[in-house]
Scaffold this motif. Structure first.
Motif, PDB file in Angstrom:
ATOM      1  N   GLU A 149       0.834  -1.203   0.000  1.00 51.11           N
ATOM      2  CA  GLU A 149       0.000   0.000   0.000  1.00 51.11           C
ATOM      3  C   GLU A 149       0.872   1.258   0.000  1.00 51.11           C
ATOM      4  O   GLU A 149       0.565   2.246  -0.674  1.00 51.11           O
ATOM      5  CB  GLU A 149      -0.908   0.013   1.231  1.00 51.11           C
ATOM      6  N   ARG A 150       1.969   1.230   0.761  1.00 54.39           N
ATOM      7  CA  ARG A 150       2.899   2.362   0.801  1.00 54.39           C
ATOM      8  C   ARG A 150       3.535   2.584  -0.564  1.00 54.39           C
ATOM      9  O   ARG A 150       3.715   3.723  -1.004  1.00 54.39           O
ATOM     10  CB  ARG A 150       3.992   2.128   1.842  1.00 54.39           C
ATOM     11  N   LEU A 151       3.868   1.488  -1.248  1.00 60.40           N
ATOM     12  CA  LEU A 151       4.491   1.593  -2.563  1.00 60.40           C
ATOM     13  C   LEU A 151       3.524   2.210  -3.571  1.00 60.40           C
ATOM     14  O   LEU A 151       3.903   3.086  -4.356  1.00 60.40           O
ATOM     15  CB  LEU A 151       4.946   0.210  -3.041  1.00 60.40           C
ATOM     16  N   VAL A 152       2.267   1.779  -3.548  1.00 58.64           N
ATOM     17  CA  VAL A 152       1.267   2.340  -4.459  1.00 58.64           C
ATOM     18  C   VAL A 152       1.094   3.836  -4.197  1.00 58.64           C
ATOM     19  O   VAL A 152       1.058   4.646  -5.130  1.00 58.64           O
ATOM     20  CB  VAL A 152      -0.084   1.605  -4.309  1.00 58.64           C
ATOM     21  N   LYS A 153       0.998   4.208  -2.930  1.00 55.84           N
ATOM     22  CA  LYS A 153       0.850   5.627  -2.572  1.00 55.84           C
ATOM     23  C   LYS A 153       2.066   6.425  -3.030  1.00 55.84           C
ATOM     24  O   LYS A 153       1.933   7.547  -3.531  1.00 55.84           O
ATOM     25  CB  LYS A 153       0.666   5.759  -1.059  1.00 55.84           C
ATOM     26  N   TYR A 154       3.255   5.852  -2.869  1.00 56.18           N
ATOM     27  CA  TYR A 154       4.490   6.501  -3.306  1.00 56.18           C
ATOM     28  C   TYR A 154       4.458   6.771  -4.811  1.00 56.18           C
ATOM     29  O   TYR A 154       4.766   7.875  -5.271  1.00 56.18           O
ATOM     30  CB  TYR A 154       5.678   5.604  -2.949  1.00 56.18           C
ATOM     31  N   LEU A 155       4.079   5.762  -5.592  1.00 59.23           N
ATOM     32  CA  LEU A 155       4.034   5.912  -7.049  1.00 59.23           C
ATOM     33  C   LEU A 155       2.971   6.935  -7.455  1.00 59.23           C
ATOM     34  O   LEU A 155       3.186   7.729  -8.379  1.00 59.23           O
ATOM     35  CB  LEU A 155       3.748   4.560  -7.707  1.00 59.23           C
ATOM     36  N   SER A 165       3.396   9.948 -16.082  1.00 62.59           N
ATOM     37  CA  SER A 165       3.145   8.550 -15.741  1.00 62.59           C
ATOM     38  C   SER A 165       4.420   7.722 -15.735  1.00 62.59           C
ATOM     39  O   SER A 165       4.423   6.579 -15.267  1.00 62.59           O
ATOM     40  CB  SER A 165       2.156   7.915 -16.738  1.00 62.59           C
ATOM     41  N   LEU A 166       5.523   8.275 -16.259  1.00 66.96           N
ATOM     42  CA  LEU A 166       6.796   7.567 -16.272  1.00 66.96           C
ATOM     43  C   LEU A 166       7.624   8.013 -15.065  1.00 66.96           C
ATOM     44  O   LEU A 166       8.008   9.186 -14.947  1.00 66.96           O
ATOM     45  CB  LEU A 166       7.565   7.856 -17.566  1.00 66.96           C
ATOM     46  N   ILE A 167       7.899   7.093 -14.154  1.00 66.08           N
ATOM     47  CA  ILE A 167       8.660   7.365 -12.940  1.00 66.08           C
ATOM     48  C   ILE A 167      10.112   6.961 -13.172  1.00 66.08           C
ATOM     49  O   ILE A 167      10.415   5.778 -13.308  1.00 66.08           O
ATOM     50  CB  ILE A 167       8.093   6.588 -11.731  1.00 66.08           C
ATOM     51  N   ASN A 168      11.012   7.923 -13.229  1.00 68.30           N
ATOM     52  CA  ASN A 168      12.422   7.644 -13.502  1.00 68.30           C
ATOM     53  C   ASN A 168      13.176   7.403 -12.197  1.00 68.30           C
ATOM     54  O   ASN A 168      13.974   8.222 -11.751  1.00 68.30           O
ATOM     55  CB  ASN A 168      13.056   8.799 -14.287  1.00 68.30           C
ATOM     56  N   SER A 169      12.903   6.260 -11.588  1.00 71.18           N
ATOM     57  CA  SER A 169      13.571   5.876 -10.345  1.00 71.18           C
ATOM     58  C   SER A 169      13.939   4.404 -10.410  1.00 71.18           C
ATOM     59  O   SER A 169      13.189   3.594 -10.966  1.00 71.18           O
ATOM     60  CB  SER A 169      12.660   6.097  -9.136  1.00 71.18           C
ATOM     61  N   THR A 170      15.083   4.045  -9.844  1.00 71.33           N
ATOM     62  CA  THR A 170      15.469   2.638  -9.756  1.00 71.33           C
ATOM     63  C   THR A 170      14.788   1.997  -8.554  1.00 71.33           C
ATOM     64  O   THR A 170      14.287   2.687  -7.658  1.00 71.33           O
ATOM     65  CB  THR A 170      16.993   2.498  -9.598  1.00 71.33           C
ATOM     66  N   HIS A 171      14.785   0.673  -8.529  1.00 74.44           N
ATOM     67  CA  HIS A 171      14.203  -0.043  -7.400  1.00 74.44           C
ATOM     68  C   HIS A 171      14.944   0.317  -6.113  1.00 74.44           C
ATOM     69  O   HIS A 171      14.328   0.441  -5.042  1.00 74.44           O
ATOM     70  CB  HIS A 171      14.265  -1.549  -7.644  1.00 74.44           C
ATOM     71  N   GLU A 173      16.520   3.166  -5.405  1.00 78.76           N
ATOM     72  CA  GLU A 173      16.157   4.523  -4.986  1.00 78.76           C
ATOM     73  C   GLU A 173      14.801   4.533  -4.268  1.00 78.76           C
ATOM     74  O   GLU A 173      14.627   5.215  -3.249  1.00 78.76           O
ATOM     75  CB  GLU A 173      16.126   5.454  -6.201  1.00 78.76           C
ATOM     76  N   ILE A 174      13.860   3.776  -4.803  1.00 81.64           N
ATOM     77  CA  ILE A 174      12.546   3.684  -4.155  1.00 81.64           C
ATOM     78  C   ILE A 174      12.683   3.043  -2.776  1.00 81.64           C
ATOM     79  O   ILE A 174      12.073   3.483  -1.805  1.00 81.64           O
ATOM     80  CB  ILE A 174      11.569   2.879  -5.034  1.00 81.64           C
ATOM     81  N   ALA A 175      13.508   1.990  -2.696  1.00 84.46           N
ATOM     82  CA  ALA A 175      13.727   1.308  -1.412  1.00 84.46           C
ATOM     83  C   ALA A 175      14.293   2.257  -0.370  1.00 84.46           C
ATOM     84  O   ALA A 175      13.872   2.248   0.792  1.00 84.46           O
ATOM     85  CB  ALA A 175      14.662   0.115  -1.618  1.00 84.46           C
ATOM     86  N   TYR A 176      15.257   3.101  -0.773  1.00 86.24           N
ATOM     87  CA  TYR A 176      15.828   4.081   0.155  1.00 86.24           C
ATOM     88  C   TYR A 176      14.747   5.007   0.693  1.00 86.24           C
ATOM     89  O   TYR A 176      14.663   5.260   1.896  1.00 86.24           O
ATOM     90  CB  TYR A 176      16.891   4.921  -0.560  1.00 86.24           C
ATOM     91  N   GLU A 177      13.916   5.521  -0.198  1.00 90.85           N
ATOM     92  CA  GLU A 177      12.936   6.526   0.204  1.00 90.85           C
ATOM     93  C   GLU A 177      11.785   5.942   1.012  1.00 90.85           C
ATOM     94  O   GLU A 177      11.151   6.650   1.798  1.00 90.85           O
ATOM     95  CB  GLU A 177      12.417   7.275  -1.031  1.00 90.85           C
ATOM     96  N   LEU A 178      11.523   4.643   0.836  1.00 90.10           N
ATOM     97  CA  LEU A 178      10.479   3.976   1.616  1.00 90.10           C
ATOM     98  C   LEU A 178      11.054   3.257   2.832  1.00 90.10           C
ATOM     99  O   LEU A 178      10.324   2.619   3.583  1.00 90.10           O
ATOM    100  CB  LEU A 178       9.710   2.982   0.739  1.00 90.10           C
ATOM    101  N   LYS A 206       6.476   2.704 -15.651  1.00 92.71           N
ATOM    102  CA  LYS A 206       5.350   3.389 -16.286  1.00 92.71           C
ATOM    103  C   LYS A 206       4.065   3.002 -15.560  1.00 92.71           C
ATOM    104  O   LYS A 206       3.732   1.819 -15.454  1.00 92.71           O
ATOM    105  CB  LYS A 206       5.239   3.018 -17.765  1.00 92.71           C
ATOM    106  N   ILE A 207       3.354   3.997 -15.068  1.00 89.53           N
ATOM    107  CA  ILE A 207       2.086   3.757 -14.383  1.00 89.53           C
ATOM    108  C   ILE A 207       0.977   3.612 -15.422  1.00 89.53           C
ATOM    109  O   ILE A 207       0.769   4.502 -16.253  1.00 89.53           O
ATOM    110  CB  ILE A 207       1.757   4.906 -13.401  1.00 89.53           C
ATOM    111  N   VAL A 208       0.274   2.505 -15.364  1.00 91.68           N
ATOM    112  CA  VAL A 208      -0.813   2.221 -16.307  1.00 91.68           C
ATOM    113  C   VAL A 208      -2.156   2.572 -15.671  1.00 91.68           C
ATOM    114  O   VAL A 208      -2.956   3.314 -16.232  1.00 91.68           O
ATOM    115  CB  VAL A 208      -0.793   0.755 -16.751  1.00 91.68           C
ATOM    116  N   SER A 209      -2.401   2.040 -14.473  1.00 95.69           N
ATOM    117  CA  SER A 209      -3.691   2.305 -13.802  1.00 95.69           C
ATOM    118  C   SER A 209      -3.543   2.104 -12.287  1.00 95.69           C
ATOM    119  O   SER A 209      -3.790   1.017 -11.792  1.00 95.69           O
ATOM    120  CB  SER A 209      -4.792   1.403 -14.342  1.00 95.69           C
ATOM    121  N   LEU A 210      -3.132   3.138 -11.623  1.00 99.98           N
ATOM    122  CA  LEU A 210      -3.035   3.100 -10.157  1.00 99.98           C
ATOM    123  C   LEU A 210      -4.016   4.108  -9.564  1.00 99.98           C
ATOM    124  O   LEU A 210      -4.136   5.200 -10.089  1.00 99.98           O
ATOM    125  CB  LEU A 210      -1.616   3.416  -9.687  1.00 99.98           C
TER     126      LEU A 210
END
Length: 210
Positions: A149-155, A165-171, A173-178, A206-210
């Motif tokens: 749920e935190r990951l979805v909210k982050y995106l 809709s294109l998130i230019n972050s590595t896995h 980088e996302i892990a650090y911020e979460l 790329k976010i399709v439908s969140l």
């Protein structure tokens, strides 16, 4: 700079205050990924965002980061205000999420304008309230939400901030911020991809439908 000030703040500040900001403010441009404030710095001025976005991060004793909130156009940072008024070292790290344009307000003007301009006083109080609300939401997400749920909210927040809709972050980088591991983030992203919610590319999502 004056035109940018009027475009972004004329609905908030009196004309006299905008003129004063134009006289004493320093225009600063920051590239995406560049640090604006580092932990341990003395803060000598307060930023007003004219364009772009900045992410505010906290760091624990092990050096791991946690994303607290984003600043957008028209915002300022409550943590910066606190450091300015208390003349203490910064406890946050501020990094440009996008190419960003700021006006830096000298610390000595903050107290002067609080007494002189009602609009400035209201702006400062409202900024404190908005940032506190965002930090409470971050605390709630850590305490009560599952990591998926935190990951979805982050995106979703990233999409809103960047308007893309294109998130230019590595896995990583996302892990650090979460404040979690890359393995967990990668597993949850693959789950979202299998559900048709996102598309995973090299160093981007790329976010399709969140």
């Amino acid at each position: 700079m004056l035109d940018n000030l009027k475009e972004n703040f004329s609905h908030i500040f009196e004309d006299a205050l905008i003129d004063e900001i134009g006289q004493v403010g320093v225009l600063k441009e920051v590239k995406e990924g560049e640090k604006v404030i580092e932990i341990g710095d003395y803060v000598r001025s307060m930023p007003l965002l004219l364009k772009g976005a900045i992410k505010i991060l906290r760091e624990d004793d092990d050096g791991d980061e946690l994303l607290l909130y984003f600043l957008e156009r028209g915002d300022t940072c409550a943590m910066t205000l606190t450091c300015c008024l208390g003349q203490t070292k910064s406890e946050i790290r501020a990094i440009a999420e996008l190419d960003t344009t700021l006006i830096m307000i000298p610390i000595q003007k903050m107290e002067e304008w609080t007494g002189k301009y009602k609009s400035w006083r209201n702006f400062v109080f409202q900024s404190y309230h908005a940032r506190l609300t965002e930090m409470l939401e971050t605390i709630d997400s850590i305490a009560f939400y599952n990591m998926d749920e935190r990951l979805v909210k982050y995106l979703q927040n990233k999409k809103k901030i960047t308007n893309d809709s294109l998130i230019n972050s590595t896995h990583q980088e996302i892990a650090y911020e979460l404040h979690t591991s890359r393995v967990v983030v990668s597993r949850l992203l693959k789950k979202l991809e299998s559900m048709g919610k996102i598309e995973l590319n090299r160093n981007s999502i790329k976010i399709v439908s969140l």
